[in-house]
Structures are given as structure tokens and as C-alpha cells.
Design a protein around this motif. Structure first.
Motif, short mmCIF file in Angstrom:
data_model
loop_
_atom_site.label_atom_id
_atom_site.label_comp_id
_atom_site.label_asym_id
_atom_site.label_seq_id
_atom_site.Cartn_x
_atom_site.Cartn_y
_atom_site.Cartn_z
N LEU A 141 -17.59 12.03 -3.61
CA LEU A 141 -17.16 11.01 -4.30
C LEU A 141 -16.90 11.34 -5.65
O LEU A 141 -15.90 11.03 -6.53
N SER B 287 -16.68 1.21 -6.45
CA SER B 287 -17.03 0.89 -5.08
C SER B 287 -15.87 1.43 -4.31
O SER B 287 -15.89 0.81 -2.97
N GLY B 288 -14.92 2.02 -4.46
CA GLY B 288 -13.79 2.57 -3.80
C GLY B 288 -12.96 1.61 -3.38
O GLY B 288 -12.21 1.89 -2.34
N ILE B 289 -12.89 0.32 -3.74
CA ILE B 289 -11.82 -0.58 -3.55
C ILE B 289 -10.57 0.02 -4.37
O ILE B 289 -10.58 -0.54 -5.44
N ASP B 290 -9.63 0.20 -3.79
CA ASP B 290 -8.66 0.83 -4.44
C ASP B 290 -7.03 0.10 -4.40
O ASP B 290 -6.21 0.35 -4.86
N TYR B 291 -7.44 -0.85 -3.67
CA TYR B 291 -6.19 -2.08 -3.56
C TYR B 291 -6.47 -3.06 -3.91
O TYR B 291 -7.33 -3.74 -3.80
N PRO C 147 -3.36 9.14 -11.64
CA PRO C 147 -3.62 7.86 -11.19
C PRO C 147 -4.77 7.14 -11.86
O PRO C 147 -5.49 7.78 -12.61
N ASP D 261 -9.42 -1.32 3.95
CA ASP D 261 -9.57 0.10 3.62
C ASP D 261 -11.10 0.59 4.25
O ASP D 261 -11.99 -0.08 4.46
N PHE E 62 -6.35 10.37 -4.57
CA PHE E 62 -7.84 10.12 -4.72
C PHE E 62 -8.14 8.86 -3.68
O PHE E 62 -9.30 8.91 -3.33
N ALA E 63 -7.43 8.00 -3.51
CA ALA E 63 -7.73 6.90 -2.71
C ALA E 63 -8.07 7.28 -1.22
O ALA E 63 -8.77 6.93 -0.39
N TYR F 90 0.92 -1.16 0.11
CA TYR F 90 0.00 -0.24 -0.20
C TYR F 90 0.74 1.27 0.08
O TYR F 90 0.52 2.26 -0.68
N PHE G 38 -13.15 2.72 3.95
CA PHE G 38 -14.24 3.00 3.25
C PHE G 38 -14.92 1.54 2.95
O PHE G 38 -16.17 1.56 3.04
N VAL G 39 -14.22 0.64 2.68
CA VAL G 39 -15.05 -0.60 2.13
C VAL G 39 -15.26 -1.09 3.56
O VAL G 39 -16.49 -1.82 3.40
N LYS H 253 -11.41 9.68 -0.76
CA LYS H 253 -12.44 9.17 -0.61
C LYS H 253 -12.83 9.09 0.91
O LYS H 253 -13.99 9.13 1.24
#
Lengths: 508, 537
Positions: free
Chosen positions: A490, B415-419, B393, A347, A373-374, A237, A349-350, A377
Motif C-alpha cells: 500500500l 483506509s482504501g475507500i476510493d469511491y 490522481p 470495493d 492506484f485504486a 465508478y 478491499f473495504v 491496492k
């Protein structure tokens, strides 16, 4: 024998190298394990003892003394030269570190202990005993002085620990190879060639290591950080770097300072205690989002009423490091070992979207600044709306939200976003010298008065009644700007764009 | 087809990319994968002119049969069900419903096989709004009466980025390295768009609006259909390379056609139909990880019981009592007596399916031409590494400037899943070639996978190591082609008229392939079926 005076020059170099390895080991261990008095004392003790062992063992070397001397030089070159990179690599697996450290120190010490007795025996036919002892030992101590001066003034600041180690390894190997010429008359022709080939191989190995060392802690990175890097590793990460300097340890994620041990208590007291002051009653269930360094945990665990703390941090490498690295564990007072603390690596958010956790009384939100951006959010209306159902009635929330001085629009955009999500917000700020003026939001889902004092009977280093109340005041240059700011959503990521523009001004 | 790798890559990606790819040598490790979906062989049964006898026991009766479970067919069924009319059956040739809104389930998220977004409809499009309200996507209304869609369903920022000469840049239009003339032309282009956004005919109708039947038919507007978008740009002095690229990309993206193959009417429709007034941002996109598959799932949750999959209509026989449909279902011939048919298949299939159509054609079905696409889904175990710190990005839509493909869409973005694991959906319209469809079906999985990976490897050299699976769907008739002269030729109006109890409903009838248009025609046909009396003997 060719030039005896040149052999005396070798003595200085050998002595310098020997002391450098000792200093390197002591420095690395004090960076990594903390408590430098203990580390230096132990390393010096073990090292000197090992030298004694080496000196004693020298009596068992009867034949081919000159050849053995060169072999030992080359062995010291390899082990001593690779010692710092080896220790840094081992450092990632902290449980073996002590064993590797003391074994390395002992081996180097033993080899270095063999050097001077063997050299004296080589020279014994050239000079009388009185002369020999006086010259060799005098030069030995001169070398020690050279090393002790070079190490802090030039080597550590300019080369860093890894390169210092490798460069001195090469110097040691150089002495070995050079000695094959100086001692040519007393070594057989065939063995001479073998020794020179060995020496060449050692130089090549160390050169490759020197090139590779840059990928361990890159030159660029060394240039980036003022202090020495004691830990640098990329997780899936982020790039985690821990440095150690006169002011203590610092943690950097992707090159951004997360805390400096000398003033982090200011940041974390301000982050945690206002939420507890704003909560009416005894908080039992606490949520921490981010905060993988465990420093917010340390503050939270000061409250006796707490039954559970759920910490959600993205990076398992970060939370594991905070648990197992002695320097960090000491700083967070081993919070991760507290049975009430439960760590989830996800994360946030998730996680918020999917968790079925019971509502929390207090939520401490401590993410890195929204520089991509990650991360952006995690400051959106969507995120705060996901948080809302996870809050128990009367719950208090604190959000770290960058510097209202440097990134004024960013800071107030977060306030607006929280309000747009249905929160009542009380912005506050404080000074953290290594960061500057720093801002936070205290928020609840119901109207509330600004708390006036920190909670009673909590041991605090920074906050008192006066500083606590003053945090909620904003100066003219940090107060809400008159222009209309965007809510961070978002689908617009307005905050990332504010943040990028505002911080770019100061970073160039 | 025996083709060298260089020939293959040149055909799809152009000589420079092919040359570069072949020069740096060895073939890389390929992931697992296969060609999926699309019963092309099955569809071609129709062309064989076989006769099918239905055994007496295999007949059933329904008031209405809907042929085709794409968006138009599903929307028609949904509307009929809403009206309390449920003596219906939906016949779908494929194993799964959805047409070009097909999607797959996946972990961590599902992913699309074609259409993947819907611009928020204007408040006037009340029927479409009733669908998205029913789906729970709407939060409320703003002061102007427009719907406010919930944040999590609006395309997450950053929406687009473009890869150009080794670097990624923000947005779709390439601003970096713009000359003064480029800038001037871009402004001029915007001015032209604004002109058409604000344009109204004497009856107050817009020039371009969704659904397209509500567009003005004023001669000034319909004249635009006579020329290509390339000609239109030329006439307005728009010659900037990057602007032409931008408009060409738009045509390929929305229609699968190149700039000079697209009607200027259609080109302007793309830019104007989703902007309320000049100076206002165009309508935001509603999107889901699995794309428009979410809409399909919603339709199926309402009318799924009526849908028969692997039911290929092979003959539609109008008669005095109504219409009979003969189907092939896993080798068994079955029949449905019904009063009316909603024909929600691509219009070009009408002559093959409808008995008597060819003898006295109500319209020339062959005028409805489609282009071919292939779509690849790349299942990744992790994200591609960012190569340069200044690179923009990963966005939702990731476009490759130098490539004839459309780039890829990232399924996890919304869905905001970035990894970690994700799915990239790679789109390639076969508009650069004559006879693209025939050629497409001659290529094997490995050829198309090579094209896709070679293209995506330019920005992401690590794609070979990251991709765990790569499946490909070939769309023979993906989208109706709005070539110059088609939309306003009058043929669509003819095809919208019922033919012997057969009501046509398909996005083809709008001349442009859009979810909104398919939805419109589905509802229109459903209303016609409900209101026009069935002739009784």
C-alpha cells in the motif's frame, strides 16, 4: 407542377431512407437482444406489415394531398431520424426495450407506407397509370438497393448507427422542404409558409440531436473501438462500453477490454478450473472478487458440490447489466439468477476488511489490471493479508495478473507479493487471442503440487489434460526476470508503476 | 468587518486568484457549516484579571494536576499511569481533549482538525516506540533492529501531488518544466541536506534528530539558528523558484511560517531529522483517517478517567505545601490542592495563570510566539471529477502550488475507500499577514468558507456541488514559531526547569510544534514529578 423528374428523385431518397430505418432497427435490436436471424426477420415482417397498413390508410386522405405528403415526410424525418438514439437510450432500461422497438418500427413503417401512394396520387394527373406505376415502383426498388449497399459498406463503419439515423432523418426532412417548392402550385400560400417553418424546426431538432448524439457515444469513443458501440454509459465508478462486431460482443471498462465473447471461455476456464483442481475435496463455499460480468460464475456453477457463491463487485451497474442484458445473460448462462449466487456491490478491499462472512474454500480474484492506484491496492500484501482469514483450511486462490509477456515485471511482482503475504504460489499462463499471453497465480496457504489435470466430469471447451498441464510452463520471454522485483505494498504501489511503464510501451 | 469579496480573497489567496474568482462572477451555492471548537472567548477570561473564590466544598486533593489535555498533557498522564501513579487529574479548558491533535468522528471515516501524521521514529526513540507498540501498530523488527510498522498504518501511496497551472503532478517538488539550472540546484540542495544528515559532532550526536533535545549543540549547528532559512538558501546560491517554493511550503506546513520567517536551523531540521543516512528514504509516515486523533484516543483509553473537560484553570497558586489550581467549570469555581503541577498549556499563558510569575519571571514567556491557522473540513458526497486523463490522481496530501494555503488532505485515502463520500481537510496558516490572529477572529464563517471554496474550486470546479458541509476551526495559537534566534536563545532551557513545583511540558519548549516533541516533554515532566522530592513543611 414544376419539374416532375425531380419528384422522381424524391422517390429514390424516400425509398432509401425507408429501408435505412428498417435496417437500423433490425441492427440495433440484434446487437442488443442477440439472435440476429430472429431480430431481422421480426423487424422486416413488422415493418412491411406496417407499410401495408400505411398504404391502406392512404385512402382516407382525400383533401390537400400534397400538403399531407409534406407533413408525413417531416414526421418520418423526426421519428425515423431519432429512432436509433431513442433505442439506445431505451436500451439502458432493458425491460421496456421490446415495446419501444416494435412501436417505433410500426410507426415508421406506417408513415413510410403512406409516402408512395400519396406521391403516386400527386403525379397521377401528369402521367398515365402504366407509366406512373412502372417509374415509381422501379425507382422505389432502386432506392432500396442504394440503402442496402450504403448501410453495411459506408454508413455503419463510418457514421455509426446514431449518426446514420439522424443524417437520414435530415435527408427526409430535406425532401419534405424541397417538395414545398416542387408542389408550390398545388398548395395554398399560407400553408406553404407553415410547412416550411415546420420543416425548418425539424432540421434544427435533428441537428441538435446530432450534436448531442456525440455525448451518447462520443466520436472519440467511436474511433477507439473497432466494432459498433451498442451500450455506453458511465457509472459512478467507470465507463462501461459494450461493442458488437463480427466476432461477437466485447466489454470495455474505462476503455480496457475485459472480454470478447468469441474467446472469453479460454480466459475464464483458465481462471476458474485450476483452483478447483488444486482443492482437495468438494468445495462448497466460493468467493469471487470482481468478475461482475458473471462469466467466471458460469464456470464455477458447473460444480455440483457448490452451496454458495459470494460475488463482490464494485459496480452495481455492471452486475445489473450482466443480469438483465440478454446478450450478456446468454453468455454467462444467467448465472446471476442462480439462487446460490449472492452479489454484494462493494470495493473488495473495504469489504474484506469489514465482512464477517464465513471462510471460503475457493477464492477467484478477477479484478481489472492494476492501471490505477485504486485498483493497485487490490494486489497489495495488505489485500492478501485481509483475504487470508477468509480462507478455510486447504483453500485455493486464483488471481488474474495481467500479461507476463507485455508486463513481465508486473506479473512477477504479483507473485512476489503473494509470497510475501504467506502464500505458496504456482504461476500459470495461457493464450487468449483477444488479450495475448495471459497470466494467473494459483495460490494456497500450504505447500501444494501443481495440479496435472482439470477436474473430471466438467464440460470444457478449451482445457484438456495437455493444455492444462502446459499452462504451468513459462517460456524464456515470460519467465521470472533475474532482477530483484519489488513487493507491491500500500505504501509503495510498486505494481501500478511497473504496469504503467510496461503497458505504455505497447500502447503508444 | 466590512470587506468586499475581492478584498477578502486578495488578502487570503492573493490578487490573481481573487481577480479570477470575482471575474467569473456569481456567488455559488454555499454548503451548510459553522465555526466549531476553540473556546477563544473563554480563553480571554484570563486576561481580565478577575479573582476567583473557591467555595469550601469545591476543593479536592490530588498528588499531581496536569493543566492541558493536549498531547504533552495526555502523554504525561499516560506515563504517570504506566508508572503506577494514578492520583492525578488532567484539566482541559475545551469540551474535548486532544489539543492540536483534535479529530472528529465521521462516516465513512473520521477526520483531523490539525496534526495528522507521525513519521516512524528511529529505534533510539524507545519511549515513543513503546507507545506505538502498545497501540498495536508494530509488526516486528527488521534486521537492523528498526521497527516495522504494519502496512495499513503507513501512508498509502500516492502520498502527495501538486496542482500547478491547471494540472496535477506526482510528488511535492514540481519536476515538470524544470530547467537545467533548477535541476542542478535541486541536486545541490539535496547535497546540503545529505551533509547535515551525515554530520556528527565530536560526541557522535546528530545535528538534527527527534526529539530535538538530543540534537547537537555544537556552535556550527546552533549558528544556523541565527539566520533565516531564506538567508541560508541565498548563501548557498539556491535561487531556483520552484526550490524556494518547495522549502517555503515545508516551512508553512511544519511551522506556519514563511521561508524568511523561519530559522535556518528549523528549516534544516524539517529536511534532516527523519533521514537515517544520506541516500536512504526519509522515515515513512504513520497516519490514520482521523490523523493524530488516534493517538489521543489511545491515551484516553488509558487515562481518560482522569481527564476533566470544560475545566479551565484560571489561577495556579504555588504555596508552601505545593500548588493550588483554581478552575472554572461551567461557571462554577472549583479548586484542586496538589503537590505538583504539570503545566501542559502553551507557554505564553504562564504569566496569566501562575500567581507571582509576573513579579519575578523565571523566563520571558512572551518570547514564545505562536501563529494562527484555520482548518476547514469539507464533507463531500462524492469525489471531485478528474478533469484531464493525464492528471495525477487524488493523493493523501494535495497541494496547490499557486496558493498560500497548504491544500488539503483526503481522509479516506488511508483506509482504501476510493469511491463515494469523503472528507477533505483544508489547512491555511496565517503567516502571510501581520496580526493574523486578530484578523482571523474577525472573519465570519462565510468569509473563511468562501476563501476555502474559492481555493479548492480552482482544481475542483465541482466542489460547490459536492460539498454537503463545511466546518471551520480557527486556531489562534496553533504552533510555536521557530523564528530566527529563538530556538538557541537559551530561553527554552530556562522554561524546562521547574518553577515552584510547576513543571512545564509542551511542544513549545522545543521551539517546534511536533507530536514527538510534545510527547517527549510530557514524559520528561512526568519523570521529574516522580523523581524530585516534594518539599514537605
Amino acid at each position: 407542377m414544376k419539374s416532375t423528374p425531380l419528384l422522381f428523385l424524391n422517390v429514390i431518397i424516400i425509398a432509401t431512407c425507408g429501408l435505412i430505418y428498417e435496417l437500423l432497427a433490425a441492427t440495433v435490436s440484434s446487437y442488443v437482444l442477440g439472435d440476429s436471424v430472429t431480430q431481422f426477420s421480426l423487424i422486416i415482417g413488422v415493418y412491411l406489415f406496417a407499410m401495408g397498413v400505411g398504404s391502406y390508410l392512404s385512402r382516407f386522405i382525400d383533401k390537400n394531398v400534397a400538403e399531407k405528403f409534406v407533413d408525413i415526410e417531416l414526421a418520418v424525418a423526426v421519428i425515423g431520424g431519432l429512432s436509433a438514439p431513442l433505442l439506445f437510450l431505451t436500451f439502458a432500461y432493458v425491460s421496456y426495450f421490446g415495446m419501444v422497438l416494435y412501436t417505433t418500427v410500426f410507426i415508421i413503417g406506417t408513415l413510410v407506407g403512406l409516402e408512395i401512394p400519396l406521391l403516386m396520387r400527386i403525379l397521377q394527373d401528369k402521367l398515365d397509370f402504366k407509366e406512373l406505376v412502372s417509374r415509381v415502383l422501379a425507382l422505389d426498388y432502386v432506392g432500396a438497393l442504394v440503402a442496402s449497399l450504403l448501410f453495411p459498406i459506408f454508413l455503419v463503419p463510418q457514421l455509426g448507427l446514431n449518426r446514420t439515423s439522424l443524417v437520414f432523418g435530415m435527408l427526409n426532412a430535406g425532401v419534405g422542404i424541397w417538395a414545398t417548392w416542387l408542389l408550390e402550385p398545388i398548395i395554398s400560400r399560407r400553408r406553404l409558409t407553415i410547412l416550411r417553418v415546420k420543416g425548418f424546426v425539424v432540421i434544427v431538432v435533428l441537428t441538435i440531436a446530432l450534436i448531442k448524439a456525440d455525448s451518447l457515444t462520443t466520436l472519440a469513443e467511436d474511433g477507439l473501438f473497432v466494432d459498433n458501440i451498442v451500450y455506453a454509459k458511465s457509472s459512478s465508478y467507470q465507463r462501461i462500453v459494450i461493442t458488437r462486431g463480427r466476432m461477437g460482443h466485447s466489454l470495455f471498462l474505462n476503455g480496457n477490454l475485459q472480454f470478447s465473447s468469441f474467446d472469453e471461455y479460454r480466459y475464464h476456464e483458465a481462471l476458474v478450473h485450476p483452483a478447483f483442481a488444486a482443492y482437495k475435496g468438494e468445495p462448497k463455499r466460493i468467493l469471487v472478487l470482481g468478475g461482475g460480468d458473471g462469466l467466471a460464475l458460469r464456470e464455477i456453477l458447473k460444480y455440483k458440490s457448490i452451496e454458495s457463491v459470494d460475488l463482490v463487485d464494485l459496480d452495481p451497474m455492471m452486475t445489473e447489466l450482466s443480469r438483465s442484458l440478454p446478450a450478456l445473460g446468454e453468455l454467462n448462462q444467467h448465472s446471476f439468477n442462480d439462487p446460490r449466487v449472492k452479489v454484494t456491490n462493494a470495493d473488495a478491499f473495504v469489504w474484506l476488511d469489514r465482512t464477517d462472512a464465513e471462510p471460503f474454500d475457493i477464492a477467484i480474484i478477477d479484478f481489472p489490471d492494476p492501471n490505477n492506484f485504486a485498483l493497485g491496492k487490490l494486489y497489495t500484501t495488505r489485500f492478501y493479508n485481509l483475504l487470508k482469514p477468509k480462507l478455510a483450511p486447504g483453500a485455493a486462490v486464483v488471481v488474474q495478473c495481467t500479461s507476463p509477456l507485455i508486463a513481465r515485471k508486473s506479473f512477477w511482482s504479483v507473485m512476489k507479493t503473494l509470497e510475501a503475504s504467506g502464500f505458496y504460489v504456482r504461476p500459470f499462463q495461457t493464450t487468449v487471442p483477444s488479450f495475448g499471453i495471459w497470466g494467473y497465480a494459483l495460490a494456497k496457504l500450504e505447500p501444494f503440487e501443481i495440479p496435472q489435470k482439470p477436474p473430471p466430469n466438467i464440460e470444457l471447451r478449451f482445457l484438456n489434460d495437455i493444455t492444462f498441464a502446459s499452462m504451468f510452463e513459462f517460456s524464456a520471454d515470460t519467465s521470472k526476470p533475474s532482477e530483484e522485483l519489488e513487493t507491491n505494498r500500500l505504501d509503495n504501489q510498486a505494481l501500478v508503476r511497473y504496469y504503467e511503464t510496461e503497458w505504455r510501451r505497447v500502447e503508444q | 468587518m466590512t470587506l468586499s469579496r475581492r478584498e477578502l480573497l486578495s488578502t487570503f489567496l492573493g490578487a490573481p486568484i481573487a481577480f479570477a474568482a470575482c471575474r467569473n462572477g456569481t456567488m455559488r451555492r454555499f454548503p451548510e457549516g459553522q465555526i466549531v471548537g476553540q473556546s477563544e472567548a473563554l480563553g480571554h477570561v484570563l486576561r481580565e484579571n478577575r479573582t476567583f473564590e473557591v467555595p469550601p466544598d469545591n476543593w479536592e486533593s490530588k498528588k499531581v494536576a496536569i493543566v492541558g489535555a493536549g498531547v504533552a498533557g495526555l502523554a504525561a498522564a499516560w506515563q504517570l499511569e504506566r508508572e503506577g501513579f494514578n492520583d492525578i487529574v488532567v484539566l482541559e479548558l475545551e469540551k474535548t481533549a486532544g489539543g492540536t491533535s483534535l479529530s472528529s468522528k465521521g462516516d465513512p471515516v473520521g477526520y483531523p482538525w490539525a496534526a495528522h501524521y507521525l513519521p516512524v521514529p528511529f529505534r533510539e526513540n524507545t519511549e515513543l516506540i513503546s507507545l506505538i507498540e502498545e497501540m498495536g501498530l508494530v509488526e516486528g523488527r527488521d534486521a537492523g533492529g528498526d521497527i516495522v510498522v504494519k502496512e495499513q498504518y503507513l501512508c498509502r501511496d500516492p502520498e502527495e501531488r501538486v496542482f500547478y497551472k491547471g494540472r496535477w503532478y506526482d510528488g511535492l517538488y514540481l519536476h515538470v518544466g524544470e530547467s537545467e539550472d533548477d535541476k542542478r540546484q535541486f541536486v545541490e540542495f539535496q547535497r546540503q541536506i545529505d551533509h547535515w544528515v551525515n554530520w556528527r559532532d565530536p560526541a557522535g550526536r546528530r545535528a538534527f534528530v527527534v526529539p530535538s533535545v538530543t540534537c547537537s549543540n555544537d556552535a556550527e549547528v546552533t549558528a544556523l539558528d541565527k539566520i533565516s532559512f531564506a538567508d541560508w538558501m541565498h548563501q548557498h546560491g539556491l535561487t531556483s523558484e520552484r526550490l524556494l517554493w518547495y522549502c517555503d511550503y515545508a516551512c508553512r506546513d511544519d511551522y506556519g511560517l514563511k521561508l524568511d520567517q523561519t530559522s535556518a536551523w528549523a528549516g534544516l531540521f524539517y529536511f534532516c531529522s527523519r533521514v537515517r543516512t544520506s541516500g536512504v528514504e526519509s522515515q515513512p509516515f504513520i497516519t490514520f483517517p482521523e490523523g493524530n486523533g488516534r493517538f489521543v484516543d489511545h491515551f484516553l483509553s488509558r487515562i481518560g478517567e482522569h481527564v476533566r473537560r470544560s475545566f479551565m484553570a484560571v489561577s495556579i497558586v504555588p504555596n508552601d505545601k505545593g500548588v493550588d489550581v483554581i478552575c472554572l467549570n461551567d461557571g462554577v469555581v472549583r479548586g484542586v490542592h496538589c503537590e505538583k503541577i504539570i503545566f501542559a498549556s502553551p507557554v505564553f499563558t504562564a504569566p496569566y495563570l501562575i500567581r507571582g510569575f509576573r513579579d519575578d519571571p523565571p523566563f520571558a514567556a512572551s518570547e514564545f510566539q505562536h501563529n494562527a491557522w484555520f482548518v476547514a473540513n469539507l464533507l463531500l458526497k462524492d469525489r471531485p471529477k478528474q478533469r484531464f486523463p493525464k492528471d495525477f490522481p487524488m493523493a493523501w496530501d494535495n497541494v496547490l502550488y499557486e496558493s498560500p494555503s497548504l491544500g488539503y488532505v483526503t481522509a479516506t485515502h488511508q483506509s482504501g475507500i476510493d469511491y463515494g463520500p469523503t472528507v477533505l481537510t483544508y489547512y491555511y496558516p496565517m503567516c502571510h499577514e501581520e496580526g493574523g490572529r486578530t484578523k482571523l477572529f474577525n472573519y465570519e464563517w462565510r468569509d473563511l468558507a468562501d476563501v476555502c471554496l474559492t481555493d479548492v474550486a480552482r482544481p475542483h470546479p465541482d466542489i460547490y456541488e459536492l460539498t454537503t458541509r463545511l466546518d471551520i476551526m480557527r486556531w489562534g495559537h496553533a504552533m510555536i514559531s521557530p523564528r530566527p534566534g529563538f530556538i538557541h536563545s537559551g530561553i527554552r532551557e530556562k522554561a524546562m526547569k521547574p518553577y515552584r513545583n510547576i513543571h512545564f511540558a509542551h511542544t513549545d519548549l522545543s521551539g517546534i510544534a511536533l507530536f514527538e516533541e510534545a510527547f517527549y516533554h510530557g514524559l520528561r515532566a512526568a519523570r521529574e514529578v516522580l523523581t524530585i522530592e516534594t518539599p514537605r513543611p
